[in-house]
Design a protein around this motif. Sequence first.
Motif, short mmCIF file in Angstrom:
data_model
loop_
_atom_site.label_atom_id
_atom_site.label_comp_id
_atom_site.label_asym_id
_atom_site.label_seq_id
_atom_site.Cartn_x
_atom_site.Cartn_y
_atom_site.Cartn_z
N MET A 131 10.98 -67.28 -18.00
CA MET A 131 12.11 -68.17 -17.69
C MET A 131 11.85 -69.59 -18.18
SD MET A 131 14.67 -66.65 -16.23
CE MET A 131 15.49 -68.03 -15.47
N LEU A 132 10.69 -70.13 -17.86
CA LEU A 132 10.40 -71.51 -18.24
C LEU A 132 10.26 -71.66 -19.75
CD1 LEU A 132 7.93 -72.53 -15.38
CD2 LEU A 132 10.36 -73.14 -15.63
N ASP A 133 9.69 -70.67 -20.40
CA ASP A 133 9.58 -70.72 -21.86
C ASP A 133 10.96 -70.68 -22.50
OD1 ASP A 133 7.85 -70.89 -24.18
OD2 ASP A 133 8.51 -68.84 -24.61
N SER A 134 11.85 -69.86 -21.97
CA SER A 134 13.21 -69.78 -22.48
C SER A 134 13.95 -71.12 -22.31
CB SER A 134 13.96 -68.66 -21.75
OG SER A 134 15.29 -68.59 -22.16
N ILE A 135 13.78 -71.74 -21.15
CA ILE A 135 14.42 -73.03 -20.90
C ILE A 135 13.83 -74.10 -21.81
CG2 ILE A 135 14.70 -74.86 -19.16
CD1 ILE A 135 14.96 -72.50 -17.08
N ARG A 136 12.52 -74.08 -21.99
CA ARG A 136 11.86 -75.04 -22.89
C ARG A 136 12.38 -74.89 -24.31
NH1 ARG A 136 8.30 -74.73 -26.73
NH2 ARG A 136 7.92 -72.53 -26.34
N LYS A 137 12.49 -73.67 -24.79
CA LYS A 137 12.98 -73.43 -26.15
C LYS A 137 14.42 -73.90 -26.30
CE LYS A 137 9.88 -69.66 -27.29
NZ LYS A 137 9.72 -68.19 -27.37
#
Length: 143
Positions: A131-137
């Motif tokens: 989730m956090l990686d997706s939001i960061r991207k």
Amino acid sequence: MSRRKGRVLAFQTLYAHDVGGAPVEDLLPFLWVGKDGVKAEHAEREEYVFARLLVAGALEHCAEIDAAIDAHLAANWNFDRVNKVSLAILRMSVYSLLYQKEIPASVTIDEAVRIAKEYGDDDSFKFINAMLDSIRKAMLHET
């Protein structure tokens, strides 16, 4: 070490507020920490100040943060299905990603994963990381 402890305190505070309905103003003095509570002379230590910042920011921007979380859930997931431990970690971490630009996203994500491994279900750290990686991207593509 003190920022890590601050993140754990922030997570615990957000969780207690969400699940137990405890008023934030009752939680932020951190009198519930440790056997004897937080002594007045220690209440302004860096970890408590940092935790208060994370909690206040996450709650102030909760609608925007929840919308970001909801937008990055898999198509077959509903926001209400996110367990409360993961939600508290995500809210604190998404706040940090969105508003604490001086903290590298990798640090925020790594710390969230560590907290999820310690306090979450067996595989919740994988969910938190994704989730956090997706939001960061998505944030990188917006800039």
